[in-house]
Design an enzyme around this catalytic site. Structure first.
Site, PDB file in Angstrom:
ATOM      1  N   HIS A 101    -103.584  24.756   7.543  1.00 10.46           N
ATOM      2  CA  HIS A 101    -103.954  25.785   6.557  1.00 10.46           C
ATOM      3  C   HIS A 101    -103.727  25.214   5.152  1.00 10.46           C
ATOM      4  O   HIS A 101    -102.761  24.488   4.922  1.00 10.46           O
ATOM      5  CB  HIS A 101    -103.113  27.044   6.778  1.00 10.46           C
ATOM      6  N   GLU A 150    -112.127  27.223   5.440  1.00  9.75           N
ATOM      7  CA  GLU A 150    -111.552  28.174   4.493  1.00  9.75           C
ATOM      8  C   GLU A 150    -111.597  27.597   3.079  1.00  9.75           C
ATOM      9  O   GLU A 150    -110.683  26.855   2.672  1.00  9.75           O
ATOM     10  CB  GLU A 150    -110.096  28.467   4.869  1.00  9.75           C
TER      11      GLU A 150
END
Ligand code: PGA
Length: 225
Positions: A101, A150
């Site tokens: 992430h 993302e």
């Protein structure tokens, strides 16, 4: 005959939020909802902070379409690494692990070498990595089956990336066939349907909107509707 709907993976990333009590409240509310059918058309993966993995798993285990994921995994195996949560320990609770992430890359300085080691620790122990990339510049370790795109500008800003741009990025990423392509970044009820109903997108990684069980449920319904 109606074509069977493709399975979509809808992932809740709670990040570093919630107490045990709040977790319990979230889960109790969530499991009380009337889930749309056919259930085979989606999988929900809830990724709570590590201390609550067991609680979430326990409370959702009667729902076959709900699975539990970790938000991270140690790049070390079992051993003398104080504070680390290794992949083998997680397998008792989680089927998936979010790896790479952008918050981990940025705040914790996780490099490509570390991330690829995390992926191999995860897969060696039977955890499925959900590997996050910020764009085509991020390497994807081999054997990763779930890739979450993302874009940084879209995370937590309310500015989700338009579908066409997401699809263009998917092309640039040159994913191996059989890879599940997930989008994440300011997903909410109002934009979820657009992604979920695209045959090119296999699921969503939801941050902020997953903290409220009702808004997360509304996102799920955008596909099943
Ligand atoms: P967001 O976060 O939905 O709050 O933008 C997504 C993520 O960081 O996984």
């Amino acid at each position: 005959m109606k074509a069977e709907k493709k399975t979509k993976y809808i992932i809740a990333n709670w990040k570093s939020n919630f107490t045990e009590r709040e977790t319990l409240q979230w889960v109790s509310t969530f499991i009380s909802y009337d889930f749309p059918s056919p259930l085979g058309s989606f999988r929900i993966i809830i990724c709570p902070p590590a201390p609550f993995l067991s609680l979430v798993r326990e409370k959702t285990k009667h729902l076959s379409f709900v699975q539990v994921g970790a938000q991270d995994v140690s790049f070390f195996p079992e051993g003398a690494y104080t504070g680390e949560i290794n992949a083998r320990a997680l397998t008792g609770f989680a089927r998936y692990a979010i790896i790479g992430h952008s918050e981990r890359r940025y705040y914790f300085g996780e490099t490509e070498r570390i991330l690829s080691q995390k992926c191999s620790e995860a897969t060696k122990n039977g955890l499925e990595p959900i590997f996050c990339v910020r764009g085509a510049g991020d390497n994807i370790p081999s054997h990763v089956r779930f890739v979450a795109y993302e874009p940084i500008e879209a995370i937590g800003t309310g500015n989700n990336e338009p579908l066409q741009k997401v699809l263009a990025m998917k092309k640039n990423l040159r994913l191996l066939s059989g890879t599940y392509f997930i989008y994440g970044g300011s997903v909410q009820k109002s934009n979820a349907g657009e992604y979920l109903n695209s045959s090119e997108i296999d699921g969503l990684l939801v941050g902020g909107a997953s903290r409220n069980p009702q808004s997360f449920f509304e996102i799920i319904k955008q596909y099943a509707a």
